[in-house]
Write an enzyme that holds these catalytic residues in place. Structure first.
Site, PDB file in Angstrom:
ATOM      1  N   LYS A 217      27.652   7.857  28.911  1.00  0.00           N
ATOM      2  CA  LYS A 217      27.996   8.382  27.585  1.00  0.00           C
ATOM      3  C   LYS A 217      29.498   8.325  27.353  1.00  0.00           C
ATOM      4  O   LYS A 217      29.961   7.913  26.282  1.00  0.00           O
ATOM      5  CB  LYS A 217      27.494   9.828  27.469  1.00  0.00           C
ATOM      6  CG  LYS A 217      27.916  10.542  26.194  1.00  0.00           C
ATOM      7  CD  LYS A 217      27.331   9.903  24.945  1.00  0.00           C
ATOM      8  CE  LYS A 217      27.695  10.728  23.724  1.00  0.00           C
ATOM      9  NZ  LYS A 217      27.171  10.136  22.481  1.00  0.00           N
ATOM     10  N   CYS A 271      33.572  12.635  19.312  1.00  0.00           N
ATOM     11  CA  CYS A 271      33.120  11.718  20.364  1.00  0.00           C
ATOM     12  C   CYS A 271      34.234  10.784  20.783  1.00  0.00           C
ATOM     13  O   CYS A 271      34.820  10.938  21.849  1.00  0.00           O
ATOM     14  CB  CYS A 271      31.905  10.917  19.879  1.00  0.00           C
ATOM     15  SG  CYS A 271      30.411  11.899  19.659  1.00  0.00           S
TER      16      CYS A 271
END
Length: 436
Positions: A217, A271
């Site tokens: 991720k 993010c």
């Protein structure tokens, strides 16, 4: 719970990821309890309404709440599957240290109600090793449970890390169709978590270990950050050389093995602007490229502020419209947004000359209070402002025709108005002639 039964699910965290995920799970036939610390959020959802903006989410939440498949609470309750999707910000130490306290606090709440056979899944973007930290927290809270990796033979609880891969504005579609990395603390944990996701995910559920899934991720978003940094650095070079960066990128991308991204005013969101630092924190001596990319993208924000200020200074007395606050197009998410930072900085510097256009919020964030800046709609901005600073490529901004921009001084950080004449290179009469 028999294998054929749909598990009861507890989603801890009802934000930009938690609420859409809870709604999608509920639509698949599993009863979901959504948990959030905000009583306002809980009350909103239990009315069948939403507190965030996402395409088609309002209708879905209304349907699953009215159908009795989703309800919200401020307290965790016994369930079969617990999914944790809470924030993982930085600590306030100035060093981009990951703060996993929300994850561990949620884990403690879940630990109180765990029973043998349950599954605990972390979805929050987290530093490598966080799933193991959760396991250790549960071990301390619940010594009666046999936990994966700490016992020989079968464990009482399955634990896994399963990050989302979604694009704001397309979350409901991508939650279902995108592949998922399912990282278990043991292979048995991964398989059990995969079985849960396969109930509502059509993409491939690929099992691995928890640390690899956590790193995957982070790598996905660091990769994007590095590539954006190249585009942003190129735009700064082009400014220094008097070149049109959009034309340079367009031509370079005609090479069959070149695909340069489009520059912008920086990088935002929770993010891409955050996750690379989680890798740096874990290996500071081995990450010079990732750290440099972060510096380039943060530096682009300062470059935009300087260029915008020069444009405003060159038009004394003119009203200024800053177009957009979100970190990307057509959403209401302002987290880590470079557009927000740029316009707020200009508001503090130029006061009431600054007007903000953002169709996805009814009011300006708190940092604009006392600056004199105001929020106006797009039509008013086009009619009254002589300086336009494009910070977000909302569809509403893209559709503004050239004739409404003639004679304006424009700084377009998103490349949405490539037909705009340079206000310093041509006169207003020449611009009108060029527009035909």
């Amino acid at each position: 719970m028999r294998v054929s039964e749909a598990p009861a699910v507890c989603m801890v965290g009802l934000g930009y990821i938690g609420l859409p995920t809870a709604a999608v799970i509920a639509r698949s036939g599993m009863k979901v309890l959504g948990v959030d610390i905000s009583e306002k959020v809980v009350e909103t959802i239990n009315r069948g309404e939403i507190h965030i903006e996402e395409v088609d989410l309002d209708a879905l939440v209304q349907a699953v709440v009215r159908g009795g498949m989703l309800r919200a609470s401020t307290s965790v309750e016994p369930s079969d599957v617990f999914v944790i999707a809470v924030p993982t910000p930085f600590e306030k130490d100035g060093h981009h240290t990951p703060d996993v306290s929300y994850v561990l606090a949620a884990t403690r709440e879940v630990a109180r109600v765990l029973k043998p056979g349950d599954t605990v899944i972390l979805e929050s973007t987290s530093p490598v090793g966080t799933t193991e930290q959760m396991r250790d927290v549960i071990a301390a809270e619940r010594p009666d449970l046999k936990l994966p990796g700490l016992v020989q033979g079968p464990a009482d609880i399955a634990m896994a890390y399963c990050p989302e891969r979604v694009l704001p504005g397309k979350i409901l579609v991508e939650l279902i169709h995108n592949d998922r990395s399912i990282g278990g603390l043991t292979p048995e944990c991964a398989e059990k978590a995969a079985g849960f996701y396969q109930r509502f995910v059509r993409g491939e559920c690929i099992t691995t270990d928890a640390r690899s899934a956590e790193m995957t991720k982070l790598v996905e978003n660091a990769y994007r950050d590095v590539n954006i940094a190249f585009a942003n650095e190129l735009s700064i070079v082009a400014d220094a050389m008097g070149l049109d960066v959009w034309e340079v990128i367009r031509l370079a991308n005609r090479h069959p093995r070149v695909n340069i991204l489009q520059p912008g005013p920086g990088v935002g969101g929770h993010c891409i602007a955050v996750d690379p630092w989680f890798i740096v924190h874990g290996a500071p001596e081995q990450t010079p490229l990732i750290q440099t990319a972060r510096g380039v993208n943060d530096g682009k924000i300062r470059h935009v502020i300087a260029r915008a200020s020069a444009l405003v200074d060159a038009a004394p007395g003119e009203k200024v419209a800053c177009l957009g606050l979100a970190f990307k197009a057509n959403i209401d998410d302002f987290r880590e947004s470079p557009a927000r930072l740029v316009s707020a900085t200009l508001a503090r510097k130029y006061g009431s000359r600054i007007h903000v256009v953002e169709p996805h919020t009814p009011e300006l964030p708190i940092e604009y209070q006392g600056t004199g800046a105001s929020k106006i709609d797009l039509e008013t901005a086009l009619a009254t402002c002589g300086v336009l600073i494009v910070l977000v490529d909302h569809d509403a901004f893209k559709s503004v025709p050239l004739e409404k921009r003639i004679g304006k001084r424009v700084y377009d950080t998103r490349g949405i108005w490539l037909d705009q004449p340079d206000p310093f290179a041509v006169t207003k009469d020449e611009a009108e002639r060029l527009a035909g």
